[in-house]
Motif scaffolding. Structure first.
Motif, PDB file in Angstrom:
ATOM      1  N   LEU A   1      -7.184   0.729 -26.987  1.00 26.24           N
ATOM      2  CA  LEU A   1      -6.362  -0.031 -27.926  1.00 26.24           C
ATOM      3  C   LEU A   1      -6.083  -1.439 -27.398  1.00 26.24           C
ATOM      4  O   LEU A   1      -6.146  -2.420 -28.152  1.00 26.24           O
ATOM      5  CB  LEU A   1      -5.052   0.720 -28.187  1.00 26.24           C
ATOM      6  CG  LEU A   1      -4.159   0.135 -29.289  1.00 26.24           C
ATOM      7  CD1 LEU A   1      -4.905   0.064 -30.604  1.00 26.24           C
ATOM      8  CD2 LEU A   1      -2.893   0.981 -29.439  1.00 26.24           C
ATOM      9  N   SER A   2      -5.811  -1.566 -26.112  1.00 24.44           N
ATOM     10  CA  SER A   2      -5.538  -2.886 -25.551  1.00 24.44           C
ATOM     11  C   SER A   2      -6.776  -3.768 -25.576  1.00 24.44           C
ATOM     12  O   SER A   2      -6.687  -4.988 -25.788  1.00 24.44           O
ATOM     13  CB  SER A   2      -4.999  -2.763 -24.122  1.00 24.44           C
ATOM     14  OG  SER A   2      -5.969  -2.195 -23.258  1.00 24.44           O
ATOM     15  N   ARG A   3      -7.961  -3.184 -25.394  1.00 23.88           N
ATOM     16  CA  ARG A   3      -9.199  -3.963 -25.471  1.00 23.88           C
ATOM     17  C   ARG A   3      -9.471  -4.421 -26.909  1.00 23.88           C
ATOM     18  O   ARG A   3      -9.915  -5.555 -27.138  1.00 23.88           O
ATOM     19  CB  ARG A   3     -10.371  -3.143 -24.941  1.00 23.88           C
ATOM     20  CG  ARG A   3     -10.410  -3.024 -23.425  1.00 23.88           C
ATOM     21  CD  ARG A   3     -10.780  -4.360 -22.786  1.00 23.88           C
ATOM     22  NE  ARG A   3     -11.010  -4.216 -21.353  1.00 23.88           N
ATOM     23  CZ  ARG A   3     -10.128  -4.479 -20.413  1.00 23.88           C
ATOM     24  NH1 ARG A   3      -8.902  -4.894 -20.755  1.00 23.88           N
ATOM     25  NH2 ARG A   3     -10.419  -4.342 -19.141  1.00 23.88           N
ATOM     26  N   LEU A   4      -9.227  -3.552 -27.859  1.00 25.74           N
ATOM     27  CA  LEU A   4      -9.363  -3.950 -29.265  1.00 25.74           C
ATOM     28  C   LEU A   4      -8.408  -5.098 -29.580  1.00 25.74           C
ATOM     29  O   LEU A   4      -8.781  -6.085 -30.228  1.00 25.74           O
ATOM     30  CB  LEU A   4      -9.067  -2.765 -30.184  1.00 25.74           C
ATOM     31  CG  LEU A   4     -10.166  -1.715 -30.326  1.00 25.74           C
ATOM     32  CD1 LEU A   4      -9.609  -0.465 -30.995  1.00 25.74           C
ATOM     33  CD2 LEU A   4     -11.337  -2.262 -31.145  1.00 25.74           C
TER      34      LEU A   4
ATOM     35  N   ALA B   1     -15.995   2.883 -27.268  1.00 29.48           N
ATOM     36  CA  ALA B   1     -16.820   3.721 -26.393  1.00 29.48           C
ATOM     37  C   ALA B   1     -16.939   3.148 -24.991  1.00 29.48           C
ATOM     38  O   ALA B   1     -17.157   3.901 -24.032  1.00 29.48           O
ATOM     39  CB  ALA B   1     -18.212   3.897 -27.004  1.00 29.48           C
ATOM     40  N   GLY B   2     -16.783   1.835 -24.865  1.00 36.82           N
ATOM     41  CA  GLY B   2     -16.982   1.187 -23.582  1.00 36.82           C
ATOM     42  C   GLY B   2     -15.724   0.987 -22.769  1.00 36.82           C
ATOM     43  O   GLY B   2     -15.697   0.131 -21.865  1.00 36.82           O
ATOM     44  N   ASN B   3     -14.692   1.774 -23.050  1.00 35.98           N
ATOM     45  CA  ASN B   3     -13.446   1.701 -22.282  1.00 35.98           C
ATOM     46  C   ASN B   3     -12.835   3.094 -22.167  1.00 35.98           C
ATOM     47  O   ASN B   3     -13.037   3.936 -23.059  1.00 35.98           O
ATOM     48  CB  ASN B   3     -12.450   0.749 -22.954  1.00 35.98           C
ATOM     49  CG  ASN B   3     -12.800  -0.707 -22.727  1.00 35.98           C
ATOM     50  OD1 ASN B   3     -12.625  -1.239 -21.641  1.00 35.98           O
ATOM     51  ND2 ASN B   3     -13.332  -1.357 -23.771  1.00 35.98           N
ATOM     52  N   PRO B   4     -12.075   3.359 -21.101  1.00 37.67           N
ATOM     53  CA  PRO B   4     -11.388   4.651 -20.996  1.00 37.67           C
ATOM     54  C   PRO B   4     -10.334   4.777 -22.080  1.00 37.67           C
ATOM     55  O   PRO B   4      -9.836   3.762 -22.595  1.00 37.67           O
ATOM     56  CB  PRO B   4     -10.756   4.607 -19.594  1.00 37.67           C
ATOM     57  CG  PRO B   4     -10.654   3.156 -19.256  1.00 37.67           C
ATOM     58  CD  PRO B   4     -11.811   2.491 -19.941  1.00 37.67           C
ATOM     59  N   PRO B   5      -9.981   6.003 -22.476  1.00 38.82           N
ATOM     60  CA  PRO B   5      -9.043   6.206 -23.595  1.00 38.82           C
ATOM     61  C   PRO B   5      -7.767   5.387 -23.498  1.00 38.82           C
ATOM     62  O   PRO B   5      -7.302   4.840 -24.511  1.00 38.82           O
ATOM     63  CB  PRO B   5      -8.759   7.704 -23.536  1.00 38.82           C
ATOM     64  CG  PRO B   5      -9.996   8.289 -22.940  1.00 38.82           C
ATOM     65  CD  PRO B   5     -10.475   7.283 -21.941  1.00 38.82           C
TER      66      PRO B   5
ATOM     67  N   ALA C   1      -9.408  -1.626 -36.362  1.00 35.76           N
ATOM     68  CA  ALA C   1      -8.597  -1.522 -35.152  1.00 35.76           C
ATOM     69  C   ALA C   1      -7.260  -0.872 -35.479  1.00 35.76           C
ATOM     70  O   ALA C   1      -6.751  -0.048 -34.703  1.00 35.76           O
ATOM     71  CB  ALA C   1      -8.391  -2.901 -34.534  1.00 35.76           C
ATOM     72  N   GLY C   2      -6.676  -1.221 -36.633  1.00 30.68           N
ATOM     73  CA  GLY C   2      -5.437  -0.577 -37.056  1.00 30.68           C
ATOM     74  C   GLY C   2      -5.624   0.898 -37.330  1.00 30.68           C
ATOM     75  O   GLY C   2      -4.753   1.721 -36.996  1.00 30.68           O
ATOM     76  N   VAL C   3      -6.766   1.252 -37.920  1.00 30.93           N
ATOM     77  CA  VAL C   3      -7.078   2.668 -38.141  1.00 30.93           C
ATOM     78  C   VAL C   3      -7.154   3.398 -36.810  1.00 30.93           C
ATOM     79  O   VAL C   3      -6.619   4.509 -36.657  1.00 30.93           O
ATOM     80  CB  VAL C   3      -8.404   2.819 -38.923  1.00 30.93           C
ATOM     81  CG1 VAL C   3      -8.916   4.256 -38.850  1.00 30.93           C
ATOM     82  CG2 VAL C   3      -8.221   2.396 -40.374  1.00 30.93           C
TER      83      VAL C   3
ATOM     84  N   LEU D   1     -15.300  -7.429 -22.044  1.00 31.97           N
ATOM     85  CA  LEU D   1     -14.386  -6.416 -22.571  1.00 31.97           C
ATOM     86  C   LEU D   1     -14.992  -5.019 -22.661  1.00 31.97           C
ATOM     87  O   LEU D   1     -14.254  -4.051 -22.869  1.00 31.97           O
ATOM     88  CB  LEU D   1     -13.897  -6.828 -23.968  1.00 31.97           C
ATOM     89  CG  LEU D   1     -13.076  -8.118 -24.053  1.00 31.97           C
ATOM     90  CD1 LEU D   1     -12.687  -8.404 -25.499  1.00 31.97           C
ATOM     91  CD2 LEU D   1     -11.839  -8.038 -23.175  1.00 31.97           C
ATOM     92  N   VAL D   2     -16.298  -4.893 -22.535  1.00 32.75           N
ATOM     93  CA  VAL D   2     -16.967  -3.600 -22.702  1.00 32.75           C
ATOM     94  C   VAL D   2     -17.646  -3.195 -21.399  1.00 32.75           C
ATOM     95  O   VAL D   2     -18.397  -3.978 -20.806  1.00 32.75           O
ATOM     96  CB  VAL D   2     -18.011  -3.661 -23.838  1.00 32.75           C
ATOM     97  CG1 VAL D   2     -18.768  -2.338 -23.944  1.00 32.75           C
ATOM     98  CG2 VAL D   2     -17.348  -4.008 -25.171  1.00 32.75           C
ATOM     99  N   ASP D   3     -17.395  -1.979 -20.975  1.00 28.43           N
ATOM    100  CA  ASP D   3     -18.050  -1.418 -19.791  1.00 28.43           C
ATOM    101  C   ASP D   3     -19.297  -0.669 -20.258  1.00 28.43           C
ATOM    102  O   ASP D   3     -19.211   0.481 -20.719  1.00 28.43           O
ATOM    103  CB  ASP D   3     -17.085  -0.483 -19.060  1.00 28.43           C
ATOM    104  CG  ASP D   3     -17.684   0.100 -17.780  1.00 28.43           C
ATOM    105  OD1 ASP D   3     -18.904  -0.056 -17.563  1.00 28.43           O
ATOM    106  OD2 ASP D   3     -16.935   0.731 -17.018  1.00 28.43           O
ATOM    107  N   PHE D   4     -20.449  -1.307 -20.157  1.00 28.84           N
ATOM    108  CA  PHE D   4     -21.678  -0.686 -20.649  1.00 28.84           C
ATOM    109  C   PHE D   4     -22.137   0.449 -19.751  1.00 28.84           C
ATOM    110  O   PHE D   4     -22.861   1.351 -20.210  1.00 28.84           O
ATOM    111  CB  PHE D   4     -22.765  -1.742 -20.841  1.00 28.84           C
ATOM    112  CG  PHE D   4     -22.532  -2.610 -22.047  1.00 28.84           C
ATOM    113  CD1 PHE D   4     -22.888  -2.171 -23.311  1.00 28.84           C
ATOM    114  CD2 PHE D   4     -21.905  -3.841 -21.929  1.00 28.84           C
ATOM    115  CE1 PHE D   4     -22.654  -2.943 -24.437  1.00 28.84           C
ATOM    116  CE2 PHE D   4     -21.661  -4.625 -23.048  1.00 28.84           C
ATOM    117  CZ  PHE D   4     -22.034  -4.180 -24.311  1.00 28.84           C
TER     118      PHE D   4
END
Length: 370
Positions: free
Chosen positions: A62-65, A54-58, A24-26, A142-145
């Motif tokens: 980061l906020s989802r991670l 992949a399952g979130n907009p750009p 996530a830091g990377v 947390l993931v939009d499939f």
């Protein structure tokens, strides 16, 4: 093209449980450098991080991670006053790992109510110590499939077929991906039960290989690739001095990626293709239309592949339980280490982005600058 600025960006994420916040830091570091992946491939915790990306907009990735890692590190959130120095910290980490073994991880897994031996043979409860239903709920939250299956970014996750022992990859360019595919990639026995998908059962892909790098390299490429390979276990390390260090070193070796092996194999293929191009160039022009020459000409073509290695380096106090030590302080340390490694790597951005001469494969390792 003399650099890789327009190459396809691939993020390759190794398995490693609690160490995954390093990835996530990377990702945060790559976002700082405006490097957005076109393809994310992962195994185990790498598959979970890959799905969150992949399952979130750009703008939400980061906020989802961060939300995921704050959720799973909620069990132990502060360091006690006595945890100073490496010795004190090693005791704290061991106690934190023991807490996880006894009580599970919030939003990820929970212990069974009874021992597996008390459940009927063949049931999920008889095959594992923990229930992973919390992870399914977390992924679905947390993931939009639907976004994953819209293929705005490629996602590949690796698992192992329990019946055949063969590696399997679930890929959104080839099939519909759901929470069960991500969970299958991280179903490490005997802790977690196998996951059933279309009548077959799957375990954690790390049983066979803890990195999806070879899968990425084996896929037919129509463009240059810039691959960021994020390793959570280091293949290199000091000679252990006691049983605890021996257990940690064994785990590092077992789960470290095959990055060097894979890139060395691809370098040998590059040399063979270069030799074939030279041989074809020496043939008389009258043979240019020969079907065998045409076939070999297609075989000799290649695109550039550059693998940037970003490797998590263990601290002396982490120990063999580091992959299931989910405390908040340790999570933040791993995250900060991943971010710092990207910043350190991109100091050499010009070299990093340099395209290998005549295509081919190369590995960029910041260690060569130390």
């Amino acid at each position: 093209m003399t650099d890789l600025s327009d190459a396809r960006k691939v993020l390759v994420l190794q398995g490693g449980g609690a160490l995954g916040s390093y990835q996530a830091g990377v990702f945060e570091g790559l976002a700082e450098e405006n490097v957005a992946p076109d393809w994310v491939a992962g195994i185990s915790i790498g598959a979970i991080n890959a799905a969150l990306i992949a399952g979130n907009p750009p703008e939400q990735r980061l906020s989802r991670l961060r939300e995921f890692w704050e959720t799973v590190s909620a069990g132990v959130t502060a360091l006690p006053p006595t945890s100073t120095g490496d010795w004190g910290r090693s005791i704290y980490n061991a106690m934190s790992a023991a807490y996880v073994a006894a009580f599970g991880v919030t939003g990820m897994f929970a212990p069974r109510l009874a021992w597996p031996q008390l459940y009927p043979d063949g049931s999920p409860q008889a095959l594992s110590y923990y229930d992973t239903a919390p992870l399914k709920a977390t992924l679905e939250r947390l993931v939009d499939f639907d976004r994953i299956n819209a293929r705005t970014i490629r996602l590949s996750v690796g698992a192992v077929n329990v019946r055949t022992g063969n590696f399997a990859y679930f890929d959104n360019t080839k099939q519909k991906i759901g929470a069960e595919h991500i969970m299958a990639s991280g179903a490490l026995p005997p802790g977690f039960p196998p996951v059933e998908i279309d009548g077959e059962h799957y375990w954690d892909g790390g049983i066979v290989s803890n990195t999806p790098l070879q899968f990425v390299l084996d896929e037919p490429a129509s463009e240059d690739l810039l691959i960021f390979q994020v390793d959570l276990f280091s293949a290199r390390g000091p000679l252990p001095r006691n049983l605890s260090e021996a257990a940690e070193r064994e785990k590092d070796i077992r789960f470290s990626s095959r990055t060097r092996l894979n890139t060395d194999a691809n370098l040998a293929i590059h040399k063979a293709r270069a030799a074939l191009r030279d041989l074809l160039a020496a043939l008389p022009t009258t043979m240019a239309s020969d079907p065998n020459v045409v076939f070999l000409g297609r075989l000799a073509k290649e695109h550039a592949v550059s693998v940037v290695q970003l490797i998590n380096r263990s601290r002396t106090y982490e120990g063999a339980a580091k992959d299931y030590e989910f405390s908040r302080p340790t999570m933040l340390e791993h995250w900060a280490s991943g971010l710092a490694e990207v910043r350190r790597t991109f100091v050499h951005r010009q070299d990093l982005m340099r395209r290998p001469a005549e295509g081919g494969t190369r590995t960029f390792d910041i260690g060569c600058y130390d």
